[in-house]
Design a protein around this motif. Sequence first.
Motif: not given
Lengths: 476, 476
Positions: A39-67
């Motif tokens: 699971r930590p790798d899955v979350v890491r992948m989300a952050h990788f995507l978010a970071d790349e998107l931010k670098t490209l100038g997109a506005s990004v949210e990581l939306r939590p989905l609970g347990k």
Amino acid sequence: MAPQIDGFFSQVDSLSSHFIDRLSKAVAIPSVSSEAARRPDVVRMAHFLADELKTLGASVELRPLGKQPDNPELDLPPVVLARYGNDKNKRTILVYGHYDVQPAEKSDGWATEPFTLSVGEDGRMFGRGSTDDKGPVLGWLNAIEAHQKANVDFPVNLLMCFEGMEEYGSEGLEELIQKEGKGYFADADAVCISDNYWLGTEKPCLTYGLRGCNYYGVEISGPGADLHSGVFGGTAQEPMTDLVRILASLVDTHGKILIPGIMDQVAPVTKEEETLYDGISFTMETLHDSLGSKTTIFEDTKSTLMARWRFPSLSIHGIEGAFSAPGAKTVIPAKVIGKFSIRIVPNMEIEKVNEIVAKHVNDTFATFGSKNTLKVYPIHTGNWWAASPNHWNFRAASKAVERVWGVQPDFTREGGSIPITLTFEQSTGKNVLLLPMGSSTDGAHSINEKLDKKNYIEGIKLLGAYLHYVAEEPQQ
Amino acid sequence: MAPQIDGFFSQVDSLSSHFIDRLSKAVAIPSVSSEAARRPDVVRMAHFLADELKTLGASVELRPLGKQPDNPELDLPPVVLARYGNDKNKRTILVYGHYDVQPAEKSDGWATEPFTLSVGEDGRMFGRGSTDDKGPVLGWLNAIEAHQKANVDFPVNLLMCFEGMEEYGSEGLEELIQKEGKGYFADADAVCISDNYWLGTEKPCLTYGLRGCNYYGVEISGPGADLHSGVFGGTAQEPMTDLVRILASLVDTHGKILIPGIMDQVAPVTKEEETLYDGISFTMETLHDSLGSKTTIFEDTKSTLMARWRFPSLSIHGIEGAFSAPGAKTVIPAKVIGKFSIRIVPNMEIEKVNEIVAKHVNDTFATFGSKNTLKVYPIHTGNWWAASPNHWNFRAASKAVERVWGVQPDFTREGGSIPITLTFEQSTGKNVLLLPMGSSTDGAHSINEKLDKKNYIEGIKLLGAYLHYVAEEPQQ
């Protein structure tokens, strides 16, 4: 538009090493959603995507989905929601993909390390997630970057929804989509999902329909516990005897569903629909290859594709509670649950199908005069999806395919279900298009998953070109 | 004879603590034949028996059986062969039992330590192997000792054959019995096996018949590998569809075997045989209790017992290769093997049954017009056994039951198979009697296996009394 697209295309070619490098980085993150330890790798992948998107100038949210419902100590990975562009004069396109992957171990039989992208001389790029679905997800990011570097105006506002639980039932996503249909996704004019595959290896396709799936359990119980067939054989009514007779009443060798009333609900084939089947790039040889046998029901491609895509089918999957191991065990199972499913198509209604299945099973059982107890119930249900292939969303995609690949795409359906497709359609009320990047031999859930370099690079062009045509396509 | 038997009986009563102590020592040796790690304990149990027998003056051999076929690094435990008495003027009785036991762990749910004999106030003696089969095996030793201490002449020559692999298929024993029929066992006049149970808890029985068992596999294969029902449902002929239709053609809810020709081979019920069913201590309530339900085929005991003992039955055990886990998996299994067995009875012939089963399955499959591949084959076969309950061996046992328990025994069969019974009959050419010590609630293969103290002590008397009557019974 042509010169703009040309500039974008040549930029994609120039950046191809960079884009492959981006895919390498993504594949290197083992974002296996079905394994709690990953699971930590899955979350890491989300952050990788978010970071790349931010670098490209997109506005990004990581939306939590609970347990996670079946493991309440575990947080679900977040959904990456992003917006690139907010120009009221442009169309807004919502795209979906997923950044999680199927499990993979070298010891499963991979020829290469599954979490290292291995690019061969022949252009095949092996790695878990390469085609399903990291390549297509990064395709959207790459298209943005190539526009920026080519100095070509991005033709649409792009809304992105990338989830991390697709390979484990898309836990939590349906609620989010339903909620955001009038929220985050409110200004979407159409939806595009790149998470399926060409019908073959040569010709691109656009996918406009999916079958649904109603999955049933037939439970028959009698004795209080499993019995020894020597001691009780001949004295007790055996649940397995009743169950195989029920299962035998459902379908025949030639795929004909024997439950009265099922076929009455199926939409008739129109002439217009029929023309979509002409010239589809598919051969019986391809089917024999993928089957590993010649045990097909039909001898021609048209009947075969219609049976796969637009007619219902009934498969018997197995029996829970009976003896299933190798060898010989003289058991009379006390409680057995037969499992079967019906792939449903327009215009079948889930509830009506449930009713006639239950009636048929109960009526059949009643003829046995059995003292055993019968229950029949849906284990899960899922509706079919069928979009209009004449919608501007499809017309634009068709033009993009012609521009990139030089051929008109096949218009295909799929026999399986991608439930999220229907959810997007219902939540946004907009047309949904499935626009695949990879080909039929990519082995999405198998060992040695791959994406061809050509499909990746031309696929980036395809996604970008689609956005250009979709920006210009008239409503009618 | 009466005074001699009385002397023996009172000696058994006097020695009862000593006999229970002997059973305690035996139960304390965890001679689990199915667990390789326990093999030294199984061998230790053989030596324990051999030492006890030598102390009693028997001549004893530990006969090695070579390596275990499915685990060639493991020696099979030896067969304990013993002879007590060699008087040409006496009859010679061959007895069989086994000194190995089923696995048992306290954590399986035992109320007491399984390898500690726990004697309750109510006389129930719990422990693995107490009733199956250490109690009966020691019964023979105890009978010898009580005769010696009572100074009563032992009425027969006793040949003993105690094996250590009964709970794991009696590996190696059949060959030994066949070889020793004209060797070690050559002078046996009759055979007695104490390794089964009363039909209920109150009334002793003598067992004169067993059903055989022919176990079949029906294998249907089509695709080269398991398929996804979304992608292939409706296009491929599915092996499961064919298999459930085959299985449904075998038997109905009421136990009627639908394979043509099976019932033609069954011996008709004679009037004499029918009288054996009158007054058998068995109620439908007992059957409902053991079933844990009221889902019986018949409503009366006579039909039920005949269906269990002297008519064939067909049970469908399960399917190998299909989806068998909980939950829902949308698989089309590529190769499935249905398992069913027929309990066979006089005068069915194994080969003929195999032939008509294969013919029926092939004929039924041929009606499907399927492109799948069918194989049907026996996985194992085993013949029925039926002895004459009028033989002097049975008459003697019947008198012994009346003497010890004060009632005439029920003459019973069993629905299951004990293959070694038939092997002894064929190898020696002599009458074989099953003379049970324990009762139906002993739970031979379950947790909390027990032998009632009364059954053990009166059982020792029964075995001894049987030997007295058998010594005197006229041939006709």
